[in-house]
Motif scaffolding. Structure first.
Motif, PDB file in Angstrom:
ATOM      1  N   LYS A   9      -9.472 -14.180   5.962  1.00 62.17           N
ATOM      2  CA  LYS A   9     -10.690 -14.035   6.755  1.00 62.17           C
ATOM      3  C   LYS A   9     -11.767 -15.018   6.262  1.00 62.17           C
ATOM      4  CE  LYS A   9      -9.743  -9.122   7.636  1.00 62.17           C
ATOM      5  NZ  LYS A   9     -10.239  -7.724   7.500  1.00 62.17           N
ATOM      6  N   TYR A  49      -8.393  -7.479  17.453  1.00 60.11           N
ATOM      7  CA  TYR A  49      -8.880  -6.190  16.966  1.00 60.11           C
ATOM      8  C   TYR A  49      -9.071  -5.181  18.095  1.00 60.11           C
ATOM      9  CZ  TYR A  49      -9.456  -7.655  12.100  1.00 60.11           C
ATOM     10  OH  TYR A  49      -9.222  -8.050  10.804  1.00 60.11           O
ATOM     11  N   HIS A  52      -9.433  -1.460  17.676  1.00 55.75           N
ATOM     12  CA  HIS A  52     -10.670  -0.921  17.093  1.00 55.75           C
ATOM     13  C   HIS A  52     -11.871  -1.030  18.040  1.00 55.75           C
ATOM     14  CE1 HIS A  52      -8.659  -0.405  13.301  1.00 55.75           C
ATOM     15  NE2 HIS A  52      -8.419  -1.694  13.155  1.00 55.75           N
ATOM     16  N   PHE A  57     -17.839  -0.230  14.002  1.00 52.44           N
ATOM     17  CA  PHE A  57     -17.883  -1.503  13.283  1.00 52.44           C
ATOM     18  C   PHE A  57     -17.312  -2.675  14.093  1.00 52.44           C
ATOM     19  CE2 PHE A  57     -14.009   0.773  11.939  1.00 52.44           C
ATOM     20  CZ  PHE A  57     -13.026  -0.160  12.233  1.00 52.44           C
ATOM     21  N   LEU A  61     -17.399  -6.678  13.220  1.00 54.08           N
ATOM     22  CA  LEU A  61     -16.116  -7.254  12.813  1.00 54.08           C
ATOM     23  C   LEU A  61     -15.823  -8.533  13.610  1.00 54.08           C
ATOM     24  CD1 LEU A  61     -13.530  -6.896  11.127  1.00 54.08           C
ATOM     25  CD2 LEU A  61     -12.665  -5.351  12.904  1.00 54.08           C
ATOM     26  N   ARG A  85       1.415  -5.723   3.049  1.00 51.48           N
ATOM     27  CA  ARG A  85       0.306  -4.762   2.964  1.00 51.48           C
ATOM     28  C   ARG A  85       0.105  -4.292   1.518  1.00 51.48           C
ATOM     29  NH1 ARG A  85      -3.007  -3.289   7.447  1.00 51.48           N
ATOM     30  NH2 ARG A  85      -2.840  -1.092   6.888  1.00 51.48           N
ATOM     31  N   THR A  91      -7.545  -0.807   2.438  1.00 48.62           N
ATOM     32  CA  THR A  91      -8.572  -1.418   3.300  1.00 48.62           C
ATOM     33  C   THR A  91      -9.909  -1.599   2.597  1.00 48.62           C
ATOM     34  OG1 THR A  91      -7.491  -0.377   5.198  1.00 48.62           O
ATOM     35  CG2 THR A  91      -9.724  -1.202   5.544  1.00 48.62           C
ATOM     36  N   ARG A 102      -7.154  -7.522  -2.402  1.00 42.83           N
ATOM     37  CA  ARG A 102      -8.469  -6.899  -2.203  1.00 42.83           C
ATOM     38  C   ARG A 102      -8.967  -6.257  -3.495  1.00 42.83           C
ATOM     39  NH1 ARG A 102      -6.808  -4.109   3.560  1.00 42.83           N
ATOM     40  NH2 ARG A 102      -7.360  -5.829   4.945  1.00 42.83           N
ATOM     41  N   ILE A 109     -15.842  -3.053   2.297  1.00 45.37           N
ATOM     42  CA  ILE A 109     -14.851  -2.971   3.381  1.00 45.37           C
ATOM     43  C   ILE A 109     -15.052  -4.047   4.453  1.00 45.37           C
ATOM     44  CG2 ILE A 109     -16.113  -1.244   4.753  1.00 45.37           C
ATOM     45  CD1 ILE A 109     -13.296   0.095   5.200  1.00 45.37           C
ATOM     46  N   GLY A 110     -16.285  -4.422   4.705  1.00 45.84           N
ATOM     47  CA  GLY A 110     -16.562  -5.434   5.726  1.00 45.84           C
ATOM     48  C   GLY A 110     -16.330  -6.855   5.247  1.00 45.84           C
ATOM     49  N   ASN A 112     -13.282  -7.809   3.232  1.00 44.07           N
ATOM     50  CA  ASN A 112     -12.063  -7.504   2.470  1.00 44.07           C
ATOM     51  C   ASN A 112     -11.013  -8.616   2.515  1.00 44.07           C
ATOM     52  OD1 ASN A 112     -11.165  -7.076   5.039  1.00 44.07           O
ATOM     53  ND2 ASN A 112     -10.562  -4.946   4.749  1.00 44.07           N
ATOM     54  N   ILE A 114      -8.799 -10.443   3.788  1.00 43.38           N
ATOM     55  CA  ILE A 114      -7.487 -10.772   4.351  1.00 43.38           C
ATOM     56  C   ILE A 114      -7.030  -9.691   5.320  1.00 43.38           C
ATOM     57  CG2 ILE A 114      -6.413  -9.755   2.267  1.00 43.38           C
ATOM     58  CD1 ILE A 114      -4.153 -11.866   2.611  1.00 43.38           C
ATOM     59  N   HIS A 115      -6.288 -10.121   6.317  1.00 40.54           N
ATOM     60  CA  HIS A 115      -5.664  -9.192   7.268  1.00 40.54           C
ATOM     61  C   HIS A 115      -4.155  -9.282   7.147  1.00 40.54           C
ATOM     62  CE1 HIS A 115      -4.305  -7.382  11.036  1.00 40.54           C
ATOM     63  NE2 HIS A 115      -3.520  -8.447  11.157  1.00 40.54           N
ATOM     64  N   GLY A 116      -3.469  -8.159   7.283  1.00 44.19           N
ATOM     65  CA  GLY A 116      -2.012  -8.156   7.372  1.00 44.19           C
ATOM     66  C   GLY A 116      -1.558  -7.162   8.424  1.00 44.19           C
TER      67      GLY A 116
HETATM   68  P1  GTP Z   1      -6.827  -5.428   8.684  1.00 43.46           P
HETATM   69  O1  GTP Z   1      -5.632  -5.953   7.960  1.00 43.46           O
HETATM   70  O2  GTP Z   1      -7.984  -6.363   8.717  1.00 43.46           O
HETATM   71  O3  GTP Z   1      -6.452  -4.896  10.073  1.00 43.46           O
HETATM   72  O4  GTP Z   1      -7.315  -4.197   7.796  1.00 43.46           O
HETATM   73  P2  GTP Z   1      -6.663  -2.780   7.662  1.00 43.46           P
HETATM   74  O5  GTP Z   1      -5.433  -2.659   8.520  1.00 43.46           O
HETATM   75  O6  GTP Z   1      -6.512  -2.503   6.198  1.00 43.46           O
HETATM   76  O7  GTP Z   1      -7.807  -1.848   8.230  1.00 43.46           O
HETATM   77  P3  GTP Z   1      -8.112  -1.445   9.752  1.00 43.46           P
HETATM   78  O8  GTP Z   1      -7.119  -2.057  10.682  1.00 43.46           O
HETATM   79  O9  GTP Z   1      -8.287   0.025   9.777  1.00 43.46           O
HETATM   80  O10 GTP Z   1      -9.533  -2.120   9.978  1.00 43.46           O
HETATM   81  C1  GTP Z   1      -9.634  -3.467  10.399  1.00 43.46           C
HETATM   82  C2  GTP Z   1     -10.767  -4.121   9.684  1.00 43.46           C
HETATM   83  O11 GTP Z   1     -11.989  -3.579  10.153  1.00 43.46           O
HETATM   84  C3  GTP Z   1     -10.797  -3.881   8.170  1.00 43.46           C
HETATM   85  O12 GTP Z   1     -10.016  -4.814   7.466  1.00 43.46           O
HETATM   86  C4  GTP Z   1     -12.266  -4.031   7.845  1.00 43.46           C
HETATM   87  O13 GTP Z   1     -12.598  -5.406   7.679  1.00 43.46           O
HETATM   88  C5  GTP Z   1     -12.927  -3.512   9.112  1.00 43.46           C
HETATM   89  N1  GTP Z   1     -13.318  -2.125   8.930  1.00 43.46           N
HETATM   90  C6  GTP Z   1     -12.527  -1.023   8.976  1.00 43.46           C
HETATM   91  N2  GTP Z   1     -13.235   0.077   8.769  1.00 43.46           N
HETATM   92  C7  GTP Z   1     -14.517  -0.326   8.595  1.00 43.46           C
HETATM   93  C8  GTP Z   1     -15.754   0.351   8.345  1.00 43.46           C
HETATM   94  O14 GTP Z   1     -15.799   1.569   8.233  1.00 43.46           O
HETATM   95  N3  GTP Z   1     -16.855  -0.438   8.228  1.00 43.46           N
HETATM   96  C9  GTP Z   1     -16.816  -1.782   8.340  1.00 43.46           C
HETATM   97  N4  GTP Z   1     -17.936  -2.501   8.204  1.00 43.46           N
HETATM   98  N5  GTP Z   1     -15.683  -2.459   8.567  1.00 43.46           N
HETATM   99  C10 GTP Z   1     -14.554  -1.733   8.691  1.00 43.46           C
END
Ligand code: GTP
Ligand code: MG
Length: 150
Positions: A9, A49, A52, A57, A61, A85, A91, A102, A109-110, A112, A114-116
């Motif tokens: 990211k 995304y 979500h 958020f 995001l 993962r 997360t 991470r 959390i906002g 973090n 990298i995405h997987g």
């Molecule tokens: P990704 O690999 O990025 O998809 O992360 P994840 O699978 O571990 O988490 P998830 O798919 O639930 O959330 C996607 C992304 O949204 C996270 O990686 C965070 O960057 C963001 N995110 C999730 N929950 C929150 C939250 O409560 N607050 C904020 N600011 N960002 C959030």
């Protein structure tokens, strides 16, 4: 062989952690089959995304992911979706285990890093969303027999 979509990211790119992330996936034994540094359009970020879109958020995001370049990658290997993962960590970086990406480099959390992909089907959807077929290289590393029994 299983494939997953991994994205460094904007915070990971800006903080100079591209090499660090790639090294961890390489050292594990996974194979890089696609990679590009790119600016992300709002349309692509919203599609990526989509799951979500009703979360509070979501707007932040999408703003974040489109704010600066990302590195989009496809990695291949046995159980690479789940294992990727595990390498990435939980997360919320404040509670991600040390030794994970991470856990070692993140705080909030906002941001973090990298995405997987979270499942094999999600990986297939995300790979098709981010890459065209000619952008992916199918190849067998010379050390394959030293990583796998078969
Ligand atoms: P990704 O690999 O990025 O998809 O992360 P994840 O699978 O571990 O988490 P998830 O798919 O639930 O959330 C996607 C992304 O949204 C996270 O990686 C965070 O960057 C963001 N995110 C999730 N929950 C929150 C939250 O409560 N607050 C904020 N600011 N960002 C959030
Ligand atoms: Mg996710």
């Amino acid at each position: 062989m299983e494939r997953t979509f991994i994205m460094i990211k904007p915070d990971g790119v800006q903080r100079g952690l591209i090499g660090e992330v790639i090294a961890r996936f390489e050292r594990k034994g996974f194979t890089l089959v696609g990679m590009k540094l790119m600016a992300v359009s709002r349309e692509l970020a919203e599609k990526h995304y989509d799951v979500h879109k009703d979360k509070p958020f979501f707007g932040g995001l999408v703003e974040f992911i489109t704010s600066s370049p990302v590195v989009a990658m496809v990695w291949e290997g046995e159980n690479v979706v789940a294992s990727g993962r595990t390498l990435i960590g939980a997360t919320n970086p404040i509670s991600s285990a040390p030794g994970t990406i991470r856990g070692d480099f993140g705080i909030t959390i906002g941001r973090n890093l990298i995405h997987g992909s979270d499942a094999v089907e999600t990986a297939q959807r995300e790979i098709a969303l981010w890459f065209t077929e000619p952008e992916l290289a199918s190849w067998t590393p010379a050390n394959h027999g030293w990583l796998y029994e078969d």
